[in-house]
Write a protein that holds these residues in place. Structure first.
Motif, PDB file in Angstrom:
ATOM      1  N   ASP A  86     -34.446 -58.140 -37.426  1.00 18.23           N
ATOM      2  CA  ASP A  86     -33.834 -58.800 -38.585  1.00 18.23           C
ATOM      3  C   ASP A  86     -32.748 -57.893 -39.167  1.00 18.23           C
ATOM      4  O   ASP A  86     -33.005 -56.731 -39.492  1.00 18.23           O
TER       5      ASP A  86
ATOM      6  N   GLN B 204     -38.791 -59.830 -37.865  1.00 15.58           N
ATOM      7  CA  GLN B 204     -39.538 -58.885 -38.699  1.00 15.58           C
ATOM      8  C   GLN B 204     -40.733 -58.293 -37.936  1.00 15.58           C
ATOM      9  O   GLN B 204     -41.482 -57.496 -38.497  1.00 15.58           O
ATOM     10  N   THR B 205     -40.893 -58.674 -36.676  1.00 16.97           N
ATOM     11  CA  THR B 205     -42.041 -58.215 -35.903  1.00 16.97           C
ATOM     12  C   THR B 205     -41.714 -56.934 -35.145  1.00 16.97           C
ATOM     13  O   THR B 205     -40.675 -56.842 -34.482  1.00 16.97           O
TER      14      THR B 205
ATOM     15  N   GLN C 284     -43.586 -54.273 -32.424  1.00 14.25           N
ATOM     16  CA  GLN C 284     -44.736 -54.122 -31.533  1.00 14.25           C
ATOM     17  C   GLN C 284     -44.872 -52.665 -31.074  1.00 14.25           C
ATOM     18  O   GLN C 284     -43.867 -51.962 -30.897  1.00 14.25           O
TER      19      GLN C 284
ATOM     20  N   GLU D  88     -49.132 -54.582 -33.409  1.00 11.99           N
ATOM     21  CA  GLU D  88     -48.080 -55.449 -33.938  1.00 11.99           C
ATOM     22  C   GLU D  88     -48.165 -55.482 -35.452  1.00 11.99           C
ATOM     23  O   GLU D  88     -49.254 -55.568 -36.020  1.00 11.99           O
ATOM     24  N   ILE D  89     -46.996 -55.411 -36.088  1.00 13.59           N
ATOM     25  CA  ILE D  89     -46.938 -55.512 -37.550  1.00 13.59           C
ATOM     26  C   ILE D  89     -45.782 -56.418 -37.936  1.00 13.59           C
ATOM     27  O   ILE D  89     -44.857 -56.648 -37.149  1.00 13.59           O
ATOM     28  N   ASN D  90     -45.849 -56.910 -39.144  1.00 17.97           N
ATOM     29  CA  ASN D  90     -44.725 -57.596 -39.772  1.00 17.97           C
ATOM     30  C   ASN D  90     -44.089 -56.598 -40.730  1.00 17.97           C
ATOM     31  O   ASN D  90     -44.757 -56.079 -41.629  1.00 17.97           O
ATOM     32  N   ALA D  91     -42.816 -56.312 -40.532  1.00 18.43           N
ATOM     33  CA  ALA D  91     -42.148 -55.276 -41.323  1.00 18.43           C
ATOM     34  C   ALA D  91     -42.203 -55.589 -42.813  1.00 18.43           C
ATOM     35  O   ALA D  91     -42.429 -54.695 -43.646  1.00 18.43           O
TER      36      ALA D  91
ATOM     37  N   ASP E 292     -44.460 -57.318 -44.434  1.00 19.96           N
ATOM     38  CA  ASP E 292     -45.818 -57.088 -44.929  1.00 19.96           C
ATOM     39  C   ASP E 292     -46.106 -55.600 -45.120  1.00 19.96           C
ATOM     40  O   ASP E 292     -46.861 -55.216 -46.020  1.00 19.96           O
ATOM     41  N   GLU E 293     -45.511 -54.758 -44.269  1.00 22.77           N
ATOM     42  CA  GLU E 293     -45.717 -53.312 -44.351  1.00 22.77           C
ATOM     43  C   GLU E 293     -44.771 -52.648 -45.330  1.00 22.77           C
ATOM     44  O   GLU E 293     -44.871 -51.439 -45.579  1.00 22.77           O
TER      45      GLU E 293
END
Length: 418
Positions: free
Chosen positions: A148, A274-275, A277, A329-332, A334-335
């Motif tokens: 993103d 926004q993912t 890995q 895996e994260i959502n940026a 959310d972090e």
């Protein structure tokens, strides 16, 4: 050929490597020129962050006939002190330096001499030294383009201080010396930071009463040449051990930073939107780094025991933190991650050299910097001959050796190239 200025030697690159060769050629009376695309010592002056300092002690700074002479041989010079030291070295002689001069092409002629084209004139040279280092192109993986655009991306070469990064958390990718030091730089400023941990090894700093590099030097570790190394391929390709010279020097234990709030993930595997890995290798990478640390300590212990050296007893090694689970895996958002700082290195660019001195992978071929193609040389690269090659510790020996090879070649008659 009349439009070209003839030089016995053209040196491309005006950093410590190129100017060290120039120092010895000047002493030998060899006609030469040093072409530098920026100003001398540009990388030290312009491509380092504000709190940058040496990782190796000052006593290892051994430019030709100009060792470190300051008051803190066991300390670690900061950026301005490093450039002052380099400038003082250059002032000891008058290098024939042309600055702001980009070399655009080098070609070997049938008679074994070279044409060197540059933005400030063209040269005909009997010999050529490439002293540009391996830090031309900052590495950013292709998948970074899929992230993103709201997430700011920066490479370590452009980082200077934490306030360049937007509010929120910064994910630093890479755990070589730069990556971990930038993580600490931001953490000490109270910034939220996370680290994608790769397979880099780590080293003790002070161990049993001395800096670990002092022990290793005394043990002969830094005198080992690449041709005697038990695993030369691994030596030439592995990432440097991480530690720091900041604030007098200390080791960096990523487990302690995790305990203090720094987020740790495994190696980055991909990005999209926004993912982000990651590979499930965080614990493996931490364990491998610790194994390197423990191995160095064990080697020093063995040396101390073998030589009956009176040294303080070491504290037992302890792993103070372990990941509870491998996050893949994260959502940026959310972090809270608003920026990425890439610290995964550089690639050399030799596209302007039209001389048969490279292997199938584009890496230069040489023995101690001397290529099979007569009159062509490289200097300032890691493991050119020893661990200290490309560093202040080994540049004097390497440049002196290369200068001797150049002098010997200059005494030979010019032969037709085969």
């Amino acid at each position: 050929m009349s439009e070209r200025e003839h030089k016995t030697v053209v040196i491309v690159g005006g950093g410590q490597a190129g100017l060290s060769v120039s120092y010895y050629l000047s002493g030998e009376g060899i006609d030469h020129v040093v072409l530098e695309r920026h100003k001398k010592f540009h990388s030290w002056r312009e491509n380092r962050w504000d709190t940058f300092c040496l990782v190796t002690p000052n006593w290892q700074c051994r430019l030709p006939d100009f060792p470190y002479q300051g008051q803190d041989p066991n300390g670690f010079m900061v950026k301005d002190e490093i450039t002052d030291y380099l400038d003082a070295f250059a002032d000891t002689f008058n290098p024939p330096l042309v600055e702001d001069c980009s070399v655009t092409k080098i070609v070997r002629l049938e008679d074994g001499t070279y044409l060197v084209d540059s933005s400030k004139g063209n040269y005909h040279a009997d010999q050529v030294v490439i002293a540009t280092g391996g830090y031309d192109n900052p590495i950013v993986p292709p998948y970074a383009a899929d992230l993103d655009p709201a997430i700011k991306q920066m490479h370590s070469v452009d980082y200077r201080r934490p306030d360049q990064m937007p509010a929120g958390k910064t994910l630093i990718v890479g755990t070589g010396q730069s990556g971990v030091q930038l993580m600490e730089d931001m953490h000490l400023e109270g910034r939220a930071v996370a680290l994608a941990v790769g397979p880099a090894p780590r080293s003790p700093r002070d161990y049993r009463g001395r800096d670990a590099t002092d022990w290793l030097y005394e043990m002969g570790h830094y005198h080992m040449t690449i041709d005697r190394h038990p695993d030369p391929v691994h030596a030439m390709t592995k990432t440097n051990h991480y530690m720091t010279g900041r604030d007098g020097g200390h080791e960096i234990d990523l487990r302690k930073f995790a305990r203090d709030g720094v987020g740790l993930f495994g190696s980055v595997a991909g990005m999209s939107g926004q993912t982000i890995q990651f590979l499930p290798d965080l614990e493996e990478n931490l364990d491998d780094a610790d194994a390197s640390y423990v191995g160095i300590c064990a080697a020093i212990d063995g040396y101390i025991a073998k030589n009956n050296i009176d040294a303080p007893v070491a504290q037992p090694f302890e792993k103070v933190w372990r990941p509870k689970a491998e996050v893949t895996e994260i959502n940026a958002a959310d972090e809270g991650i608003t920026s990425i700082l890439w610290a995964i290195g550089f690639r050399a660019d030799y596209s302007w050299i039209d001389v048969d001195v490279f292997d199938a992978h584009g890496r230069p071929k040489y023995t101690r910097g001397v290529c099979d193609v007569p009159g062509f040389y490289f200097i300032g690269l890691g493991w050119l001959n020893t661990w200290g090659s490309g560093r202040f510790l080994g540049i004097d020996e390497d440049s002196r050796y290369l200068a001797q090879a150049i002098v010997q070649h200059a005494k030979m008659p010019v032969l037709e190239a085969s």
